[in-house]
Enzyme design. Sequence first.
Site, PDB file in Angstrom:
ATOM      1  N   ALA A  36       0.851  -1.194   0.000  1.00  0.00           N
ATOM      2  CA  ALA A  36       0.000   0.000   0.000  1.00  0.00           C
ATOM      3  C   ALA A  36       0.880   1.235   0.000  1.00  0.00           C
ATOM      4  CB  ALA A  36      -0.888  -0.014   1.237  1.00  0.00           C
ATOM      5  N   GLY A  51       2.292   4.846 -10.299  1.00  0.00           N
ATOM      6  CA  GLY A  51       2.598   5.907 -11.261  1.00  0.00           C
ATOM      7  C   GLY A  51       3.424   5.300 -12.380  1.00  0.00           C
ATOM      8  N   CYS A  62       3.667   3.370 -17.466  1.00  0.00           N
ATOM      9  CA  CYS A  62       2.932   2.199 -17.954  1.00  0.00           C
ATOM     10  C   CYS A  62       1.535   2.046 -17.359  1.00  0.00           C
ATOM     11  CB  CYS A  62       3.747   0.941 -17.673  1.00  0.00           C
ATOM     12  SG  CYS A  62       5.368   1.017 -18.412  1.00  0.00           S
TER      13      CYS A  62
HETATM   14  C1  UGA Z   1       5.168  -2.173 -15.061  1.00  0.00           C
HETATM   15  C2  UGA Z   1       5.014  -3.699 -14.998  1.00  0.00           C
HETATM   16  O1  UGA Z   1       5.370  -4.176 -13.690  1.00  0.00           O
HETATM   17  C3  UGA Z   1       5.895  -4.394 -16.042  1.00  0.00           C
HETATM   18  O2  UGA Z   1       5.648  -5.797 -16.038  1.00  0.00           O
HETATM   19  C4  UGA Z   1       5.554  -3.821 -17.417  1.00  0.00           C
HETATM   20  O3  UGA Z   1       6.382  -4.384 -18.426  1.00  0.00           O
HETATM   21  C5  UGA Z   1       5.743  -2.317 -17.401  1.00  0.00           C
HETATM   22  O4  UGA Z   1       4.905  -1.745 -16.396  1.00  0.00           O
HETATM   23  C6  UGA Z   1       5.375  -1.787 -18.770  1.00  0.00           C
HETATM   24  O5  UGA Z   1       4.236  -1.965 -19.187  1.00  0.00           O
HETATM   25  O6  UGA Z   1       6.251  -1.300 -19.488  1.00  0.00           O
HETATM   26  P1  UGA Z   1       6.941  -0.384 -14.092  1.00  0.00           P
HETATM   27  O7  UGA Z   1       5.935   0.656 -14.484  1.00  0.00           O
HETATM   28  O8  UGA Z   1       8.353  -0.180 -14.475  1.00  0.00           O
HETATM   29  O9  UGA Z   1       6.519  -1.835 -14.693  1.00  0.00           O
HETATM   30  O10 UGA Z   1       6.940  -0.479 -12.516  1.00  0.00           O
HETATM   31  P2  UGA Z   1       6.307  -1.405 -11.380  1.00  0.00           P
HETATM   32  O11 UGA Z   1       7.403  -1.965 -10.575  1.00  0.00           O
HETATM   33  O12 UGA Z   1       5.322  -2.345 -11.925  1.00  0.00           O
HETATM   34  O13 UGA Z   1       5.570  -0.305 -10.492  1.00  0.00           O
HETATM   35  C7  UGA Z   1       4.519   0.498 -11.044  1.00  0.00           C
HETATM   36  C8  UGA Z   1       3.951   1.417  -9.986  1.00  0.00           C
HETATM   37  O14 UGA Z   1       3.236   0.671  -9.005  1.00  0.00           O
HETATM   38  C9  UGA Z   1       5.010   2.210  -9.203  1.00  0.00           C
HETATM   39  O15 UGA Z   1       4.558   3.531  -9.026  1.00  0.00           O
HETATM   40  C10 UGA Z   1       5.107   1.481  -7.877  1.00  0.00           C
HETATM   41  O16 UGA Z   1       5.531   2.315  -6.825  1.00  0.00           O
HETATM   42  C11 UGA Z   1       3.666   1.031  -7.698  1.00  0.00           C
HETATM   43  N1  UGA Z   1       3.528  -0.148  -6.822  1.00  0.00           N
HETATM   44  C12 UGA Z   1       4.037  -1.353  -7.190  1.00  0.00           C
HETATM   45  C13 UGA Z   1       2.819  -0.027  -5.633  1.00  0.00           C
HETATM   46  O17 UGA Z   1       2.326   1.066  -5.287  1.00  0.00           O
HETATM   47  N2  UGA Z   1       2.668  -1.131  -4.839  1.00  0.00           N
HETATM   48  C14 UGA Z   1       3.172  -2.346  -5.170  1.00  0.00           C
HETATM   49  O18 UGA Z   1       2.990  -3.305  -4.387  1.00  0.00           O
HETATM   50  C15 UGA Z   1       3.882  -2.459  -6.368  1.00  0.00           C
END
Ligand code: UGA
Length: 463
Positions: free
Chosen positions: A273, A278, A281
Amino acid sequence: MTGKITVVGSGYVGLVAAACLAELGHSVICVDNDLNRVATLQAGGVPIHEQFLPELLQRHRGKRLEFSSSLPDAVAASSVIFIAVGTPPKDNGEADLSYVESVAREIAQNLNGYKVIVEKSTVPVYTNEWIRQVLNLTAGPHADFDVVSNPEFLREGTAVTDFLYPDRIVVGADSERAAELLKGVYAPITNGSYYQNIDRIPEPDSALIPPPLILTTAKSAELIKHASNAFLALKISFINAVANICEGVGADIQQVAKGMGSDSRIGPQFLRAGLGYGGSCFPKDVAAFHAVARECGYEFNLLEEVMRINEDQRTRFLKKIRTALWTLKGKKLGVLGLAFKGKTDDIRESPAIGLIQQLLAEGAHVIAYDPAAMPRTREVLQDKITYADSPYDVADGADALLILTDWEEFAKLDLKHVHKLLRYRIILDGRNLYCKDEMEQYGFIYVSVGRQPVPLRQLARVG
Ligand code: UGA
C-alpha cells in the site's frame, strides 16, 4: 539462423531489448530518429538509469550492437524488426499509435525479402492487424512478411534482469514461420544456454530457469499485455482500498497484506500500500485498456474504479500532511523521493511530483532529494523547489519529512541524526518504509498508509 535484428526505438524498452538481444548473442542494430540520442549512444553515453545497462552497452557497443538513424539500411540488413517506439496516451485515454504507424510505413518501403515485424510497444488489440494493413497498402499485396506481437514485461529499474530472466516469454504469431523465427531469437533463454555463461548478468533470487515461451495468436498476446498491467494495477488499488479500511478500524495493512499474500492463489507481490501507482505504464495502460474495452462494446467499469482509487490515494495523503501540519503556507517541507518508484530516474506520472505541485500551490517551500531523478525533475519544476545533496540536507530545519518514493536508502536513514536535524519531529511516510515501533522509540510523530499514526496530537519541538 535468426540473422540480424533491428530494434526501432531507443527508449526504455527499445534500448534494454537491443542490449539484451546482443547479450544473447545476436547482431543488433538499434535505430532512432533522434540524431542526438544516436550520437550519445554511439559515443558511449547511457541516457537512462537502469541497472546492468551500462555494462551491457559497454560489452556490446561497436561489436554486436550498433546504433543508427537509418531505418532503411537497418531494415534491409535484418530479418527480424522489433518496433519499440512510444505509444503515449491521447486525451481520451486511447494510445497514440502514430509513431508505430509511421515506422510500419517506413519498414514497408524498404522490404527486400521475408521479414518478421514484431510489435514490442504496448499497444491495443488489433494493432498487429493495422500494421499488417499498412504494410500491405504500402508495399503491395505480394510483400513477404509476418507481424508478431511479443509484449514486454520489463519493470523500470530491473529491466535488464526482467528481460534475461523473465517469468515467461509471450509470442503471439499467426504463422508457423514467424513463430519459429521468434523461438530462435529467444532460444538462448528457453534452452538455458545463456545461463551457462560465466559472465552472464547475475540471476535474481526468484529466477525461473529456463522460463517458458508461451505461443499464442497475435490478438491474445496483445490482450495478455494490457490485461496483465491492468490486473497488477488492480491489485495495488485493491490493497490501497483495504489500507483505507485499516485506518478506519485500527488494523495494520502490512499484517493484512502478509496474511493475504501468503495464500498462493493471491501471492505476496504488488500488495504494497502507498501513494498509488505511477510511471509511464500503469496509468497509460489501464486507461488504454478501458478505452479498448469500450470500443469493442464492453464497459469495463472495474478499471474506472481502479483509476479512481489511485487518484484518491494522493488526495488522502495530502490531507494527512495538512492534518499533521495544520496550515501549509510558509512551511518548509523536506521531500525524500521524486521518481515514481525506487531504482529509476523516471518521474513520469510520479505521485511525488503531483503531490509536490499541490504543496507548492498551497504556499509550502519544498526541499527535495532523490538519488537519480533530480535532473529530470529540474526540467519540469525548475527552481520552484530546492534540490538537496542528501536526505540529511533535506531534513535540516524542515517542519516535516515526507517520504514519497521507495528508494532503499530512504529505509536506512540514521534516525538519530534525522531527529536532531528536523525542526519538528514529524515524518509522513507514503511508502511505509519504517516500522512504527522504531519511530515511536525515537519519539517521532509518524504517519503512514494503512497503519495507525504514532502519536498524532503531541507536536514536539526539538529543543
Ligand atoms: C510495469 C510492470 O510491472 C511491467 O511488467 C511492465 O512491463 C511495465 O509496467 C510496462 O508496461 O512497461 P513499471 O511501471 O516499471 O513496470 O513499474 P512497477 O514496478 O510495476 O511499479 C509500477 C507502480 O506501481 C510504481 O509507481 C510502484 O511504486 C507502484 N507499486 C508497485 C505499488 O504502489 N505497490 C506495489 O505493491 C507495487
